[in-house]
Design a protein around this motif. Structure first.
Motif, PDB file in Angstrom:
ATOM      1  N   THR A  23       0.836  -1.202   0.000  1.00 12.89           N
ATOM      2  CA  THR A  23       0.000   0.000   0.000  1.00 12.89           C
ATOM      3  C   THR A  23       0.873   1.255   0.000  1.00 12.89           C
ATOM      4  OG1 THR A  23      -1.807  -1.150   1.111  1.00 12.89           O
ATOM      5  CG2 THR A  23      -1.792   1.262   1.257  1.00 12.89           C
ATOM      6  N   SER A  24       1.941   1.243   0.783  1.00  3.20           N
ATOM      7  CA  SER A  24       2.807   2.419   0.832  1.00  3.20           C
ATOM      8  C   SER A  24       3.548   2.620  -0.487  1.00  3.20           C
ATOM      9  CB  SER A  24       3.795   2.326   2.003  1.00  3.20           C
ATOM     10  OG  SER A  24       4.812   1.377   1.786  1.00  3.20           O
ATOM     11  N   LEU A  25       3.899   1.528  -1.177  1.00  4.67           N
ATOM     12  CA  LEU A  25       4.546   1.659  -2.481  1.00  4.67           C
ATOM     13  C   LEU A  25       3.623   2.359  -3.475  1.00  4.67           C
ATOM     14  CD1 LEU A  25       6.275  -1.816  -2.873  1.00  4.67           C
ATOM     15  CD2 LEU A  25       7.425   0.413  -2.741  1.00  4.67           C
ATOM     16  N   ARG A  26       2.353   1.955  -3.482  1.00  4.39           N
ATOM     17  CA  ARG A  26       1.422   2.580  -4.415  1.00  4.39           C
ATOM     18  C   ARG A  26       1.182   4.035  -4.036  1.00  4.39           C
ATOM     19  NH1 ARG A  26       1.624   2.792  -8.696  1.00  4.39           N
ATOM     20  NH2 ARG A  26       1.091   0.687  -9.275  1.00  4.39           N
ATOM     21  N   THR A  27       1.091   4.330  -2.756  1.00  5.95           N
ATOM     22  CA  THR A  27       0.876   5.703  -2.309  1.00  5.95           C
ATOM     23  C   THR A  27       2.055   6.593  -2.700  1.00  5.95           C
ATOM     24  OG1 THR A  27      -0.477   4.926  -0.464  1.00  5.95           O
ATOM     25  CG2 THR A  27       0.425   7.156  -0.278  1.00  5.95           C
ATOM     26  N   ALA A  28       3.270   6.074  -2.564  1.00 13.85           N
ATOM     27  CA  ALA A  28       4.471   6.844  -2.904  1.00 13.85           C
ATOM     28  C   ALA A  28       4.720   6.916  -4.407  1.00 13.85           C
ATOM     29  CB  ALA A  28       5.690   6.243  -2.209  1.00 13.85           C
ATOM     30  N   ALA A 111       7.293   2.710   2.623  1.00 15.97           N
ATOM     31  CA  ALA A 111       7.794   3.628   1.595  1.00 15.97           C
ATOM     32  C   ALA A 111       7.100   4.976   1.774  1.00 15.97           C
ATOM     33  CB  ALA A 111       7.527   3.063   0.206  1.00 15.97           C
ATOM     34  N   LEU A 112       7.846   5.953   2.246  1.00 16.52           N
ATOM     35  CA  LEU A 112       7.281   7.281   2.490  1.00 16.52           C
ATOM     36  C   LEU A 112       7.453   8.207   1.294  1.00 16.52           C
ATOM     37  CD1 LEU A 112       8.518   7.862   6.143  1.00 16.52           C
ATOM     38  CD2 LEU A 112       6.284   7.041   5.376  1.00 16.52           C
TER      39      LEU A 112
END
Length: 150
Positions: A23-28, A111-112
């Motif tokens: 989820t963080s990869l897609r958000t970033a 992943a920020l």
């Protein structure tokens, strides 16, 4: 824009943190093509289905490769450091030969920011590069390490 290939190596116990990473990869990377290569040695198909559905919803490509668990039979393992942790050492043997670059990320990473600058870092003939936790993550060092000697 060329796709970023992400490598994760894990056992079934690390699927929940992996889902946070995904989820963080897609958000970033809201509009970037991302392929996640998952090396494992026996995650149940039912457990993988949840991750496959999530990747479908997020528009991530997931490629699961099963590694023969005997490859690292003699390696020391613990609950915190499972056999699958070693798979990244021989990733070049397990991944398709046409894959010329991959970012190996621990499944419990968040992943920020975009990984694109890291992905595009010139290796100048080197086989690999590494990065460590720096900057804002240093704020947590005292909490993680606990109090010093009394």
């Amino acid at each position: 824009m060329n796709e970023i290939n992400i490598l994760v190596t894990l056992n079934e116990r690390y699927l929940p943190p992996l889902q946070v990473l995904l989820t963080s990869l897609r958000t970033a990377h809201p509009n970037e093509p991302l392929t996640v290569w998952l090396l494992h040695s026996g995650i149940r198909p039912g457990a993988l289905e949840t991750v496959e559905r999530q990747c479908g919803r997020l528009g991530l490509t997931l490629r699961c490769l099963t590694v023969d668990r005997t490859v690292f039979d003699a390696a020391p393992v613990t609950r915190q450091y499972p056999r699958e942790m070693y798979y990244r050492l021989l990733a070049g043997c397990f991944l398709p030969k046409e894959l010329d670059r991959v970012l190996c990320i621990d499944p419990d990473t968040l992943a920020l920011n975009s990984l694109r600058p890291l992905w595009e870092t010139p290796l100048e003939g080197r086989l690999f590069a590494a990065a460590s936790h720096t900057g804002k993550t240093g704020l947590m060092n005292n909490i993680i390490q606990g109090p010093g000697p009394a």
